[in-house]
Design a protein around this motif. Structure first.
Motif, PDB file in Angstrom:
ATOM      1  N   ALA A  49       0.837  -1.199   0.000  1.00  0.00           N
ATOM      2  CA  ALA A  49       0.000   0.000   0.000  1.00  0.00           C
ATOM      3  C   ALA A  49       0.873   1.250   0.000  1.00  0.00           C
ATOM      4  O   ALA A  49       1.912   1.302   0.654  1.00  0.00           O
ATOM      5  CB  ALA A  49      -0.906  -0.009   1.232  1.00  0.00           C
ATOM      6  N   GLY A  50       0.450   2.262  -0.769  1.00  0.00           N
ATOM      7  CA  GLY A  50       1.169   3.528  -0.799  1.00  0.00           C
ATOM      8  C   GLY A  50       2.354   3.558  -1.743  1.00  0.00           C
ATOM      9  O   GLY A  50       3.152   4.492  -1.690  1.00  0.00           O
ATOM     10  N   ARG A  51       2.478   2.568  -2.625  1.00  0.00           N
ATOM     11  CA  ARG A  51       3.597   2.497  -3.552  1.00  0.00           C
ATOM     12  C   ARG A  51       3.159   2.848  -4.972  1.00  0.00           C
ATOM     13  O   ARG A  51       2.001   2.711  -5.338  1.00  0.00           O
ATOM     14  CB  ARG A  51       4.188   1.079  -3.568  1.00  0.00           C
ATOM     15  N   ILE A  52       4.140   3.260  -5.773  1.00  0.00           N
ATOM     16  CA  ILE A  52       3.990   3.308  -7.225  1.00  0.00           C
ATOM     17  C   ILE A  52       4.823   2.162  -7.768  1.00  0.00           C
ATOM     18  O   ILE A  52       6.040   2.101  -7.543  1.00  0.00           O
ATOM     19  CB  ILE A  52       4.470   4.639  -7.825  1.00  0.00           C
ATOM     20  N   ALA A  53       4.182   1.220  -8.445  1.00  0.00           N
ATOM     21  CA  ALA A  53       4.874   0.067  -9.007  1.00  0.00           C
ATOM     22  C   ALA A  53       4.762   0.108 -10.520  1.00  0.00           C
ATOM     23  O   ALA A  53       3.676   0.330 -11.070  1.00  0.00           O
ATOM     24  CB  ALA A  53       4.285  -1.233  -8.469  1.00  0.00           C
ATOM     25  N   GLY A  54       5.893  -0.103 -11.192  1.00  0.00           N
ATOM     26  CA  GLY A  54       5.914  -0.156 -12.643  1.00  0.00           C
ATOM     27  C   GLY A  54       5.963  -1.604 -13.103  1.00  0.00           C
ATOM     28  O   GLY A  54       6.731  -2.407 -12.566  1.00  0.00           O
TER      29      GLY A  54
ATOM     30  N   ASP B 117       8.554   3.122  -7.050  1.00  0.00           N
ATOM     31  CA  ASP B 117       9.183   2.592  -5.853  1.00  0.00           C
ATOM     32  C   ASP B 117       9.621   1.147  -6.093  1.00  0.00           C
ATOM     33  O   ASP B 117      10.560   0.659  -5.468  1.00  0.00           O
ATOM     34  CB  ASP B 117       8.197   2.618  -4.674  1.00  0.00           C
ATOM     35  N   GLN B 118       8.927   0.486  -7.001  1.00  0.00           N
ATOM     36  CA  GLN B 118       9.136  -0.935  -7.289  1.00  0.00           C
ATOM     37  C   GLN B 118       8.925  -1.137  -8.779  1.00  0.00           C
ATOM     38  O   GLN B 118       8.031  -0.526  -9.376  1.00  0.00           O
ATOM     39  CB  GLN B 118       8.129  -1.778  -6.499  1.00  0.00           C
ATOM     40  N   VAL B 119       9.726  -2.000  -9.391  1.00  0.00           N
ATOM     41  CA  VAL B 119       9.567  -2.343 -10.806  1.00  0.00           C
ATOM     42  C   VAL B 119       9.503  -3.860 -10.926  1.00  0.00           C
ATOM     43  O   VAL B 119      10.354  -4.573 -10.383  1.00  0.00           O
ATOM     44  CB  VAL B 119      10.719  -1.787 -11.663  1.00  0.00           C
ATOM     45  N   VAL B 120       8.479  -4.351 -11.611  1.00  0.00           N
ATOM     46  CA  VAL B 120       8.323  -5.771 -11.911  1.00  0.00           C
ATOM     47  C   VAL B 120       8.516  -5.940 -13.411  1.00  0.00           C
ATOM     48  O   VAL B 120       7.879  -5.237 -14.204  1.00  0.00           O
ATOM     49  CB  VAL B 120       6.930  -6.289 -11.486  1.00  0.00           C
ATOM     50  N   VAL B 121       9.391  -6.868 -13.799  1.00  0.00           N
ATOM     51  CA  VAL B 121       9.699  -7.073 -15.219  1.00  0.00           C
ATOM     52  C   VAL B 121       9.162  -8.431 -15.665  1.00  0.00           C
ATOM     53  O   VAL B 121       9.477  -9.466 -15.062  1.00  0.00           O
ATOM     54  CB  VAL B 121      11.216  -7.014 -15.484  1.00  0.00           C
ATOM     55  N   LEU B 122       8.353  -8.402 -16.723  1.00  0.00           N
ATOM     56  CA  LEU B 122       7.844  -9.627 -17.337  1.00  0.00           C
ATOM     57  C   LEU B 122       8.569  -9.884 -18.646  1.00  0.00           C
ATOM     58  O   LEU B 122       8.879  -8.944 -19.387  1.00  0.00           O
ATOM     59  CB  LEU B 122       6.347  -9.515 -17.624  1.00  0.00           C
TER      60      LEU B 122
ATOM     61  N   GLY C 193      11.991  -5.504  -7.980  1.00  0.00           N
ATOM     62  CA  GLY C 193      12.739  -4.786  -6.955  1.00  0.00           C
ATOM     63  C   GLY C 193      12.731  -3.299  -7.223  1.00  0.00           C
ATOM     64  O   GLY C 193      11.906  -2.789  -7.979  1.00  0.00           O
ATOM     65  N   THR C 194      13.645  -2.590  -6.596  1.00  0.00           N
ATOM     66  CA  THR C 194      13.767  -1.155  -6.827  1.00  0.00           C
ATOM     67  C   THR C 194      14.259  -0.914  -8.247  1.00  0.00           C
ATOM     68  O   THR C 194      14.854  -1.808  -8.874  1.00  0.00           O
ATOM     69  CB  THR C 194      14.760  -0.535  -5.843  1.00  0.00           C
TER      70      THR C 194
END
Length: 267
Positions: free
Chosen positions: A41-46, A233-238, A247-248
């Motif tokens: 909660a409260g994050r921006i995730a890419g 704040d976080q990046v997820v790569v597919l 991760g960051t």
């Protein structure tokens, strides 16, 4: 919209979104393969990856347009597996699309109010008789819609038909409509697509404000790497439907598999 409290220093924030082992197949094609990650909660995730990596497929699973073959998606600990697409706004998920989908003949304000209607409690019968509860709800819808138009700096366009807007303005109206559902999580599908450099810079500030002022968690699919890496704040790569990094931004940049996925093995 009231601000939510932040986690105390040294205490891990709660996981708002949990994607656990999600697999999606189209015939013999595996579009998502055991996808697992969470967003606090409260994050921006890419959510990034090459074309065909499964990003939009995952968004469609999150918004229940697709039903995965296996796995679970949880929002605030609640499984979405048995939810219909019509349930999603009421549960706290808002979404925009790659191409803005507005009703051109309606005013900008009415387009945004449509988002709020997704959370309405009154029935069509109640509305037909314009009972006090219906009038109160309609006033609240308009108040929220105007507040979200002001938030995206389009309050001066409320009475204009949507057909008169520029592409960048249409994207902002669609965002205001998603925010009018009062979500805890908003899914942004390529929000920078088709925008010029100045508009992308404005979008950067706007997305930060969604997190910081409205206390809404953001998950965005985006090809504009500069925007993703500066915002997230976080990046997820597919890649090929699998998570290859999570991760960051700095940590993800350092993963060789990410460079390989985008640039090829010879790089």
């Amino acid at each position: 919209m009231p601000l939510r409290g932040t986690a105390s220093q040294g205490v891990a924030p709660a996981q708002l979104l949990e994607v656990a082992g999600v697999t999606m197949r189209f015939g013999g094609i595996v579009a998502l393969d055991d996808v697992t990650f969470s967003v606090a909660a409260g994050r921006i995730a890419g959510l990034i990856g090459p074309n065909g990596a499964g990003k939009t497929t995952l968004f469609n699973c999150l918004s229940r347009l697709y039903r995965p073959a296996s796995g679970d998606i949880r929002l605030n600990g609640r499984s979405l597996n048995d939810c219909a697409p019509s349930d999603i706004a009421g549960l706290g998920i808002g979404r925009t699309f790659q191409s803005p989908t507005l009703f051109d003949s309606l005013s900008v304000l009415d387009n945004v109010k449509i988002g709020g209607h997704a959370r309405c409690r009154n029935s069509p019968l109640t509305d037909a008789f314009t009972l006090p509860s219906s009038r109160r709800e309609e006033h609240e819808l308009e108040r929220t819609a105007r507040a979200m138009l002001a938030f995206v700096a389009l309050d001066g366009a409320a009475a204009r038909p949507a057909a008169s807007l520029t592409f960048a303005q249409r994207k902002r109206v669609e965002l205001a409509r998603a925010l009018a559902t009062k979500p805890s999580l908003v899914l942004l599908d390529e929000p920078a697509g088709g925008l010029n450099q100045e508009e992308v810079a404005q979008l950067d500030a706007l997305i930060r404000s969604i997190r910081d002022q409205l206390a809404i968690t953001v998950l965005l699919v985006e090809h504009h790497m500069g925007l993703v890496m500066s915002l997230s704040d976080q990046v997820v790569v597919l890649n090929f439907g699998r998570v290859i990094a999570d991760g960051t931004p700095a940590a993800v940049r350092a993963v060789p598999a990410v460079t390989e996925a985008y640039l090829g093995t010879r790089h």
